[in-house]
Design a protein around this motif. Structure first.
Motif, short mmCIF file in Angstrom:
data_model
loop_
_atom_site.label_atom_id
_atom_site.label_comp_id
_atom_site.label_asym_id
_atom_site.label_seq_id
_atom_site.Cartn_x
_atom_site.Cartn_y
_atom_site.Cartn_z
N LEU A 125 0.84 -1.21 0.00
CA LEU A 125 0.00 0.00 0.00
C LEU A 125 0.87 1.25 0.00
O LEU A 125 0.54 2.25 -0.65
CB LEU A 125 -0.93 -0.01 1.21
N PHE A 126 1.97 1.20 0.73
CA PHE A 126 2.91 2.33 0.74
C PHE A 126 3.46 2.59 -0.65
O PHE A 126 3.47 3.74 -1.13
CB PHE A 126 4.05 2.04 1.72
N TYR A 127 3.89 1.54 -1.34
CA TYR A 127 4.45 1.74 -2.68
C TYR A 127 3.37 2.19 -3.67
O TYR A 127 3.66 2.95 -4.62
CB TYR A 127 5.14 0.46 -3.16
N ALA A 128 2.14 1.75 -3.46
CA ALA A 128 1.03 2.25 -4.29
C ALA A 128 0.88 3.76 -4.10
O ALA A 128 0.68 4.51 -5.06
CB ALA A 128 -0.26 1.53 -3.93
N GLY A 129 0.97 4.21 -2.84
CA GLY A 129 0.91 5.64 -2.56
C GLY A 129 2.05 6.40 -3.20
O GLY A 129 1.87 7.49 -3.74
N VAL A 130 3.25 5.81 -3.15
CA VAL A 130 4.43 6.44 -3.77
C VAL A 130 4.20 6.65 -5.26
O VAL A 130 4.48 7.73 -5.81
CB VAL A 130 5.68 5.57 -3.52
N ILE A 131 3.70 5.63 -5.93
CA ILE A 131 3.46 5.73 -7.37
C ILE A 131 2.38 6.76 -7.67
O ILE A 131 2.51 7.55 -8.62
CB ILE A 131 3.08 4.34 -7.94
N LEU A 132 1.33 6.80 -6.87
CA LEU A 132 0.27 7.80 -7.08
C LEU A 132 0.81 9.22 -6.93
O LEU A 132 0.43 10.12 -7.69
CB LEU A 132 -0.87 7.57 -6.08
N ILE A 133 1.69 9.44 -5.98
CA ILE A 133 2.20 10.79 -5.71
C ILE A 133 3.23 11.22 -6.74
O ILE A 133 3.16 12.33 -7.29
CB ILE A 133 2.82 10.87 -4.30
N TRP A 134 4.18 10.35 -7.03
CA TRP A 134 5.35 10.79 -7.81
C TRP A 134 5.37 10.26 -9.24
O TRP A 134 6.35 10.47 -9.95
CB TRP A 134 6.63 10.39 -7.08
N ASN A 135 4.30 9.64 -9.70
CA ASN A 135 4.26 9.22 -11.09
C ASN A 135 4.22 10.43 -12.02
O ASN A 135 3.61 11.46 -11.70
CB ASN A 135 3.04 8.34 -11.35
N VAL A 136 4.89 10.31 -13.15
CA VAL A 136 4.86 11.37 -14.16
C VAL A 136 3.68 11.08 -15.07
O VAL A 136 3.75 10.24 -15.98
CB VAL A 136 6.17 11.42 -14.96
N TYR A 137 2.57 11.77 -14.84
CA TYR A 137 1.34 11.51 -15.60
C TYR A 137 1.41 12.19 -16.96
O TYR A 137 1.90 13.32 -17.10
CB TYR A 137 0.13 12.02 -14.83
N THR A 138 0.91 11.49 -17.97
CA THR A 138 0.97 12.01 -19.33
C THR A 138 -0.35 12.55 -19.83
O THR A 138 -0.40 13.19 -20.87
CB THR A 138 1.46 10.91 -20.30
N PHE A 139 -1.46 12.28 -19.10
CA PHE A 139 -2.73 12.82 -19.60
C PHE A 139 -2.88 14.28 -19.17
O PHE A 139 -2.21 14.77 -18.26
CB PHE A 139 -3.92 11.99 -19.13
N LYS A 140 -3.80 15.00 -19.81
CA LYS A 140 -3.84 16.45 -19.73
C LYS A 140 -4.64 16.98 -18.53
O LYS A 140 -4.44 18.12 -18.12
CB LYS A 140 -4.43 17.03 -21.02
N SER A 141 -5.56 16.22 -18.00
CA SER A 141 -6.43 16.71 -16.94
C SER A 141 -5.66 16.94 -15.64
O SER A 141 -5.30 15.98 -14.94
CB SER A 141 -7.58 15.73 -16.71
#
Length: 397
Positions: A125-141
């Motif tokens: 769950l911690f690593y899921a949170g890490v990915i949600l916070i620091w992922n480089v999102y490519t969509f525009k919204s």
């Protein structure tokens, strides 16, 4: 701009980072293998010795230092003012420290019964949170991006609240130690501050390396308990030597890539070789006073490590950027451009396998077979990152 650095991509820095990550994954897996030579293990704290395994962490610090002048120039060239630059540095530091503290608490000291969940599930769950916070999102919204990051932050806060440690389950999430990422974060912060205060001047950076070593010496002196200030310094000696390694990386970057200095290739290599020789000699002179020890973060360990890193990078720069023998570096590029994700993938897999009660055969952790398995595992992780990059999964602090 503090320095007139080349704007070209330095492939050798990326290759050095990628190779370091590969070796890191290899030696971490190798740590569980029995019946291997001493030179393939971390040296004990009091051994007065080091192996290539003890150089992986300082290599990370050195590469962080090499990247700092480029990163500062890049932020300023994009229009950041000094305040915005400091906020960027601060947020990166906080991110590294938070990651380090969570990962350290997942390694030991936890009380699963008091937490009400397994540490494996908590970690995932911690690593899921890490990915949600620091992922480089490519969509525009932007609204969706902000929402995902808020969810990630909320998840980490909940996990921090849930965490319980100690035999009685009363201990909360605490920095038992800062963890590898946390130590990198502190050294990064101090080195960034010094680099700016010293206006990126090479000579001043080299002097600052010496000051870090003197700080260590003062903190470890017989006077360390004589005042509150000295006691504080005693507790910060590790940060001083870690910062010295980062500053060595900054110095090597400036020697090679500061275009204000009209140096030929041979002059730049001579500067770096001389620098490496000086810090090797300094480490040799200090060795009777401070043994070589990664665990104690001694000046001898830090200077020897920085010297070897300087020479390794000089060879890679000659091979890749000057001789253009670079096609082999393509394998390392995805991990080099996505180091945080590459670093945490083995920890994610470990937590997942633990949750699912999956264990590798004991044969994989014995002697030669264990060494071969560790190498295959490291290469497989690097290849996995290539696939994740194609899926647009990338973490950036």
């Amino acid at each position: 701009m503090y320095n007139a650095l080349t704007t070209q991509r330095i492939l050798s820095i990326d290759a050095f980072r990628g190779i370091t990550i590969l070796v890191m994954i290899f030696v971490n897996e190798l740590a569980g293998v029995q019946g291997i030579p001493l030179w393939m293990k971390h040296m004990p704290a009091d051994a007065d010795a080091m192996t290539f395994v003890d150089m992986v962490f300082p290599a990370f610090l050195f590469i962080v230092g090499m990247s700092i002048p480029f990163a500062i120039n890049n932020r300023l060239s994009k229009g950041d003012n000094i305040g915005q630059l400091q906020l960027h540095i601060l947020f990166r530091t906080i991110g590294l420290i938070v990651l380090g503290v969570f990962m350290v608490n997942a390694e030991g000291g936890y009380n699963e019964e008091a937490m009400g969940m397994s540490i494996a599930l908590w970690s995932l769950l911690f690593y899921a949170g890490v990915i949600l916070i620091w992922n480089v999102y490519t969509f525009k919204s932007k609204a969706v991006i902000y929402a995902l990051r808020v969810i990630g932050i909320a998840l980490l806060l909940v996990l921090a609240f849930i965490y319980k440690g100690g035999e009685d389950g009363t201990q909360s999430l605490t920095p038992q130690w800062w963890g590898i990422l946390g130590l990198i974060g502190w050294a990064y912060l101090i080195a960034c501050i010094l680099c700016q205060l010293l206006n990126g001047k090479l000579i001043a950076i080299i002097v600052a390396i010496g000051v870090c070593i003197l700080f260590y010496a003062a903190g470890r002196s017989s006077m360390a308990d004589s005042s509150s200030v000295m006691r504080w310094m005693s507790g910060q000696t590790g940060h001083a030597t870690h910062t010295a390694i980062v500053l060595c990386g900054i110095a090597v970057s400036l020697m090679f890539f500061d275009t204000k200095q009209k140096r030929s290739d041979s002059q730049r290599f001579m500067f770096v070789f001389t620098f490496a020789a000086v810090i090797f000699i300094a480490g040799f002179v200090l060795r009777p006073h401070y043994t070589i020890s990664k665990i104690y973060a001694t000046p001898t360990w830090s200077l020897y490590s920085a010297g070897f890193c300087s020479l390794i990078f000089a060879f890679l720069y000659w091979l890749i950027d000057l001789k253009k023998i670079s096609s082999w570096t393509a394998f390392f590029k995805p991990a080099a451009s996505n180091p945080l994700l590459t670093y945490i993938i083995p920890f994610i897999l470990y937590a997942l396998f633990k949750l699912l009660h999956i264990e590798w055969p004991d044969l994989f952790y014995q002697g030669t077979v264990g060494v071969i398995w560790s190498a295959i595992y490291a290469i497989a992780i690097m290849a996995f990152v290539i696939g994740l990059n194609k899926l647009k999964i990338k973490l950036q602090l």
